[in-house]
Design a protein around this motif. Structure first.
Motif, short mmCIF file in Angstrom:
data_model
loop_
_atom_site.label_atom_id
_atom_site.label_comp_id
_atom_site.label_asym_id
_atom_site.label_seq_id
_atom_site.Cartn_x
_atom_site.Cartn_y
_atom_site.Cartn_z
N VAL A 361 0.82 -1.22 0.00
CA VAL A 361 0.00 0.00 0.00
C VAL A 361 0.85 1.27 0.00
O VAL A 361 0.32 2.37 0.13
N ALA A 362 2.16 1.11 -0.16
CA ALA A 362 3.02 2.29 -0.26
C ALA A 362 2.73 3.05 -1.55
O ALA A 362 2.45 2.44 -2.58
N PRO A 363 2.76 4.36 -1.52
CA PRO A 363 2.41 5.14 -2.72
C PRO A 363 3.22 4.77 -3.95
O PRO A 363 2.70 4.74 -5.06
N GLU A 364 4.51 4.43 -3.77
CA GLU A 364 5.36 4.13 -4.92
C GLU A 364 5.02 2.78 -5.55
O GLU A 364 5.51 2.46 -6.64
N GLN A 365 4.18 1.98 -4.87
CA GLN A 365 3.81 0.66 -5.41
C GLN A 365 2.39 0.66 -5.98
O GLN A 365 1.82 -0.42 -6.20
N ILE A 366 1.84 1.81 -6.26
CA ILE A 366 0.45 1.86 -6.70
C ILE A 366 0.23 1.13 -8.03
O ILE A 366 -0.82 0.53 -8.26
N ASN A 367 1.25 1.11 -8.90
CA ASN A 367 1.11 0.39 -10.17
C ASN A 367 1.02 -1.12 -9.93
O ASN A 367 0.26 -1.82 -10.61
N ALA A 390 -4.12 1.31 4.58
CA ALA A 390 -3.84 2.50 3.77
C ALA A 390 -4.39 3.76 4.41
O ALA A 390 -3.74 4.82 4.38
N ILE A 391 -5.58 3.65 5.03
CA ILE A 391 -6.19 4.81 5.69
C ILE A 391 -5.35 5.25 6.88
O ILE A 391 -5.23 6.45 7.17
N GLU A 392 -4.74 4.30 7.57
CA GLU A 392 -3.88 4.65 8.70
C GLU A 392 -2.72 5.53 8.27
O GLU A 392 -2.17 6.28 9.08
N GLU A 396 0.11 10.36 3.29
CA GLU A 396 0.84 10.17 2.04
C GLU A 396 0.18 9.13 1.14
O GLU A 396 0.66 8.85 0.06
N ASN A 397 -0.93 8.55 1.57
CA ASN A 397 -1.52 7.43 0.85
C ASN A 397 -2.88 7.73 0.24
O ASN A 397 -3.64 6.81 -0.04
N THR A 398 -3.21 8.97 0.04
CA THR A 398 -4.54 9.33 -0.44
C THR A 398 -4.88 8.65 -1.76
O THR A 398 -5.99 8.12 -1.93
N GLU A 399 -3.92 8.60 -2.69
CA GLU A 399 -4.18 8.00 -4.00
C GLU A 399 -4.46 6.51 -3.87
O GLU A 399 -5.34 5.97 -4.55
N VAL A 400 -3.73 5.83 -2.98
CA VAL A 400 -3.94 4.40 -2.77
C VAL A 400 -5.31 4.15 -2.14
O VAL A 400 -6.04 3.24 -2.55
N VAL A 401 -5.68 4.97 -1.16
CA VAL A 401 -6.98 4.84 -0.50
C VAL A 401 -8.11 5.01 -1.52
O VAL A 401 -9.06 4.21 -1.56
N ALA A 416 -18.84 1.42 3.74
CA ALA A 416 -19.33 1.85 5.05
C ALA A 416 -19.09 3.34 5.24
O ALA A 416 -18.01 3.85 4.90
N PRO A 417 -20.07 4.07 5.81
CA PRO A 417 -19.91 5.52 6.03
C PRO A 417 -18.67 5.87 6.83
O PRO A 417 -18.03 6.89 6.60
N GLU A 418 -18.34 5.02 7.82
CA GLU A 418 -17.18 5.34 8.66
C GLU A 418 -15.87 5.33 7.86
O GLU A 418 -14.93 6.04 8.17
N GLN A 419 -15.82 4.51 6.78
CA GLN A 419 -14.62 4.50 5.93
C GLN A 419 -14.51 5.82 5.17
O GLN A 419 -13.45 6.39 5.05
N ARG A 420 -15.61 6.27 4.63
CA ARG A 420 -15.61 7.57 3.93
C ARG A 420 -15.25 8.70 4.92
O ARG A 420 -14.53 9.62 4.57
N PHE A 421 -15.77 8.59 6.14
CA PHE A 421 -15.54 9.61 7.13
C PHE A 421 -14.05 9.73 7.49
O PHE A 421 -13.53 10.82 7.71
N LYS A 422 -13.36 8.56 7.51
CA LYS A 422 -11.93 8.56 7.84
C LYS A 422 -11.11 9.36 6.85
O LYS A 422 -10.02 9.84 7.16
N LEU A 423 -11.60 9.48 5.61
CA LEU A 423 -10.87 10.25 4.61
C LEU A 423 -10.88 11.73 4.93
O LEU A 423 -10.04 12.48 4.46
#
Length: 423
Positions: A361-367, A390-392, A396-401, A416-423
């Protein structure tokens, strides 16, 4: 000569600013920086014993430089270090020097005396271009310095390297493009890997007492038979089995062997690089890979791993299980799952997810993550776990999330609403 004549940062002499003909570099300097003396009107330079690194072009174009010492401890004569030092006539390299890079002494028109030791194992392209011996030598095999073969006749079918040669550098590669046989005398201690690039080579003959090389059925190995240096590509066989004494296959060893269809690799082999085999050849491994050091690094892109795996003959699940590096397993699991859809691969990855999740889930591994998602490798349970991790790291992980949320939205239709809320 004033202290202010030197621009020094830490232990690096960045630039010589003075105009003296004789220069004594201050004690404590460890690095002569890139181009530090380039173009200066110096005649003599004394380097302190503390110097360990001389960077590229450090003394290039010093036309009047006639005298300089190379301190014991320097390991590399870098690219173009003394290029166009017209007045330099004597160089003594200490035993610590192991590498002379390209153009290091190119244009040194007065260089009459040149000493290197047996410790030099690599010589780059055109290091002595325009040296005076090139004009004076009357034979076809001029040997310069301490046993460096400087030139040879072009396109000899049978190249017999003269007795007394110690080093065969890369600069000779253009002369052997039509050479089929190479005879190596017992005096040779080092052959550049870039010298061995002729598609016409069929066989090596190595003198019995040569210290570092031997030939087995025409293939070039180390004396102890633990390293395979080069397989002559102009052979008729389509299958080649590497002897079980070999532990290392050198870079480029089979790069031009396009007549081969299969290479059989014994369990003794522990290491080879990505640039070892030609396109299209199949790799057949004898036994399991237990303890095998895979030529796959965490930084490799999946396409390069795929190219490697495409050369293998039907990698089995048992082979996969013997890959101890968890990050390497990720790449292999993706490729093998795409071919077989065997559900054991996702399960193994999930069982070891704590080892790999931070990497995945590291940003550089998104591909890489995108390719896992495209083949629907993960279950929704695993997607939720990846999303949580990724949310944790959302700073730096917005794109992965967002990628994981979009995937979940498309495949489950509910987030789930709580997942959207965490963003």
């Amino acid at each position: 000569m004033k202290q202010g004549d030197f621009e020094i940062e830490g232990t690096t002499l960045v630039k010589y600013l003075g105009n003296d003909e004789k220069v004594i570099v201050p004690d404590g300097v460890e690095v002569i920086g890139r181009g530090a003396f380039s173009g200066k009107n110096v005649v003599s330079v004394v380097l302190p014993a503390s110097v360990r690194i001389i960077e590229e072009s450090a003394f290039a174009h010093c036309e009047n430089l006639a005298s300089i010492n190379i301190p014991y401890g320097v390991k590399v004569i870098a690219d173009s270090t003394f290029m166009n030092c017209d007045s330099l006539n004597n160089i003594f390299l200490p035993d610590t020097v192991t590498k002379i890079e390209g153009f290091a002494f190119s244009g040194c028109k007065s260089l009459d005396s040149f000493h290197i030791s047996e410790n030099v194992t690599e010589i780059g392209r055109y290091p002595f271009e325009c040296a005076p011996w090139k004009r004076r030598q009357g034979n076809n095999f001029p040997i310069v310095g301490d046993g460096v073969l400087f030139a040879c006749p072009k396109n000899l079918k049978n190249l017999v390297i003269p007795y007394g040669v110690k080093y065969v550098p890369a600069i000779l590669v253009d002369a052997i493009q039509q050479t089929e046989f190479i005879q190596i005398p017992e005096t040779v201690v080092s052959i550049s890997k870039y010298f061995l690039q002729s598609h016409q080579l069929r066989e090596f003959f190595v003198a019995e007492n040569t210290p570092n090389y031997c030939s087995i059925d025409g293939v070039l190995y180390s004396k102890d038979k633990k390293t395979l240096f080069f397989y002559p590509p102009n052979r008729t066989e389509t299958v080649f089995e590497i002897p079980d004494t070999v532990e290392t296959i050198k870079e480029r060893a089979f790069l031009y062997a396009d007549r081969l269809k299969t290479i059989i690799i014994p369990e003794s082999v522990k290491k080879f690089s990505n640039y070892t085999f030609c396109e299209g050849v199949q790799l057949q491994f004898k036994g399991q890979w237990d303890g095998f050091t895979l030529p796959i690094l965490d930084s490799w892109k999946f396409t390069r791993v795929e190219q490697f795996l495409n050369r293998m003959q039907s990698p089995s699940f048992e082979t996969f299980m013997n890959i101890r590096n968890k990050y390497c397993q990720l790449y292999f699991a993706l490729y093998l799952y795409q071919k077989s859809k065997d559900e054991r691969y996702p399960q193994i990855v999930f069982d070891s997810i704590d080892y790999t999740v931070k990497f995945l889930v590291a940003p550089e591994q998104i591909n890489l993550l995108t390719q896992f998602l495209e083949c629907e490798f993960f279950s929704m349970e695993q997607i939720d776990y990846l999303l949580e991790k990724a949310i944790e790291q959302k700073v730096e992980n917005t794109e992965v999330v967002l990628l994981l949320l979009e995937y979940k939205n498309q495949h489950s239709g509910y987030i789930a609403p709580e997942q959207r809320f965490k963003l």
